[in-house]
Scaffold this active site. Structure first.
Site, PDB file in Angstrom:
ATOM      1  N   LYS A  35      51.207 -10.039   3.009  1.00  0.00           N
ATOM      2  CA  LYS A  35      50.849 -10.819   4.200  1.00  0.00           C
ATOM      3  C   LYS A  35      50.316 -12.189   3.787  1.00  0.00           C
ATOM      4  CE  LYS A  35      50.089  -6.673   6.893  1.00  0.00           C
ATOM      5  NZ  LYS A  35      49.173  -5.636   7.364  1.00  0.00           N
ATOM      6  N   ASP A  92      47.204  -8.613  15.304  1.00  0.00           N
ATOM      7  CA  ASP A  92      47.830  -7.303  15.073  1.00  0.00           C
ATOM      8  C   ASP A  92      48.197  -6.646  16.404  1.00  0.00           C
ATOM      9  OD1 ASP A  92      48.514  -6.272  12.632  1.00  0.00           O
ATOM     10  OD2 ASP A  92      46.516  -5.491  12.157  1.00  0.00           O
ATOM     11  N   GLN A 129      42.817  -4.639   7.694  1.00  0.00           N
ATOM     12  CA  GLN A 129      43.836  -3.711   7.188  1.00  0.00           C
ATOM     13  C   GLN A 129      43.367  -2.265   7.379  1.00  0.00           C
ATOM     14  OE1 GLN A 129      46.978  -4.624   5.939  1.00  0.00           O
ATOM     15  NE2 GLN A 129      47.338  -2.439   6.064  1.00  0.00           N
TER      16      GLN A 129
END
Ligand code: NAP
Length: 281
Positions: free
Chosen positions: A53, A120, A97
């Protein structure tokens, strides 16, 4: 029939080029789109995801801030970091995460992220926006699947889509996105008594289970479009999806491979969401 491949690497490359152009436009206005990625603990897979990422940001003109914390980080300390990033104007997107260590309530942490920076798309406000068709951030993996359908010019209107899996991050938002594009949607899960009876009716199948060979050729209507979200390891330890690729590609009209299918699209849509957040800010 041998299905055409929907190449996630090629489509990602195209979309990342567009993302880099959007980043350049923002930069010219004095705004560098910024993504903060928080990693807690040393989960090996998470480390790879986070690295990918951050690299994708760097390669396409976005700023990325990677915060690595020990697995012993307290929930309160993590919430404080999220709050600080919520108030940091150089950061437009925040990603924590998952999974988090067991002593941290992941949902509480997600809810602490400002919905304006929830790139997200896991915040309850983002989920609500998706349900009601309001503007918000779409979860990256199903969003990537929608882009894959768009890339082949597939019109979902009047089509029957079957989603296998009902997680909050893939299955449910996937079903809602398909519904928004006027597909008739069926959601299957571990309690579905006859999965094959459902999938055989489908024009589009999205497999998001996490088990090899959940979808085999005998379960697919000829000409169906098959998207494989699953990430598993085969007996040789190689990455594979939920779909029996060799068999299903002989029946489907389009199919995504694993690797090189949905996987790269997830990170691409994270960039797109971060740009969107920066543009809105
Ligand atoms: P998850 O939270 O474990 O959900 C799996 C879903 O599959 C559940 O809804 C479960 O049903 C259902 N299921 C389990 N066994 C089934 C069966 N035999 N028949 C029908 N449904 C069944 O997983 P997830 O987070 O959604 O992820 C799914 C897969 O996608 C995993 O392999 C994951 O690694 C992969 N993934 C890939 C990406 C990417 O970027 N490519 C991103 C995210 C996830 P119940 O709800 O009844 O338990």
């Amino acid at each position: 029939m041998t299905a055409q491949l929907i190449d996630g690497n090629a489509l990602s490359k195209q979309l990342r080029t567009q993302a880099a152009e959007r980043a350049a436009v923002l930069k010219a206005r004095g705004i560098t789109p910024g993504l903060a990625v928080i990693l807690v603990g040393d989960n090996a897979a998470s480390q790879v995801y986070v690295r990918n990422k951050v690299k994708a940001c760097e390669d396409n003109g976005l700023y990325s801030l990677l915060e690595k914390h020990e697995a012993t980080l307290t929930e309160a300390a993590l919430l404080a970091r999220v709050e600080a990033l919520n108030n940091d104007p150089s950061i437009h997107g925040i990603l924590v995460q998952l999974p988090l260590p067991a002593h941290i309530d992941a949902q509480k942490v997600i809810e602490a992220i400002s919905p304006l920076k929830d790139v997200d798309g896991f915040h309850i406000a983002s989920a609500g926006a998706l349900v009601t068709g309001m503007p918000g951030f779409w979860p990256c993996t199903p969003y990537g699947c929608m882009k894959m359908l768009e890339s082949i010019g597939y019109d979902l209107k009047g089509k029957h889509a079957v989603v296998i899996g009902r997680s909050n991050i893939v299955g449910k938002p996937m079903a809602l996105m398909l519904l928004q594009k006027n597909a008739t949607v069926t959601i299957c899960h571990s309690g579905t008594p006859d999965l094959k009876a459902m999938t055989l009716q489908a024009d589009v199948i999205v497999a998001a289970v996490g088990k090899r060979n959940v979808l085999t050729a005998d379960m697919v209507k000829p000409g169906a479009v098959v998207l494989d979200v699953g990430m598993n390891r085969n007996d040789e330890g190689k990455l594979c999806g939920d779909v029996d690729f060799a068999g299903v590609k002989e029946v489907a009209s389009f199919i995504t491979p694993v690797p090189g299918g949905v996987g790269p699209m997830t990170i691409t849509m994270l960039l797109v969401n971060t740009l969107e957040a920066a543009e809105r800010a």
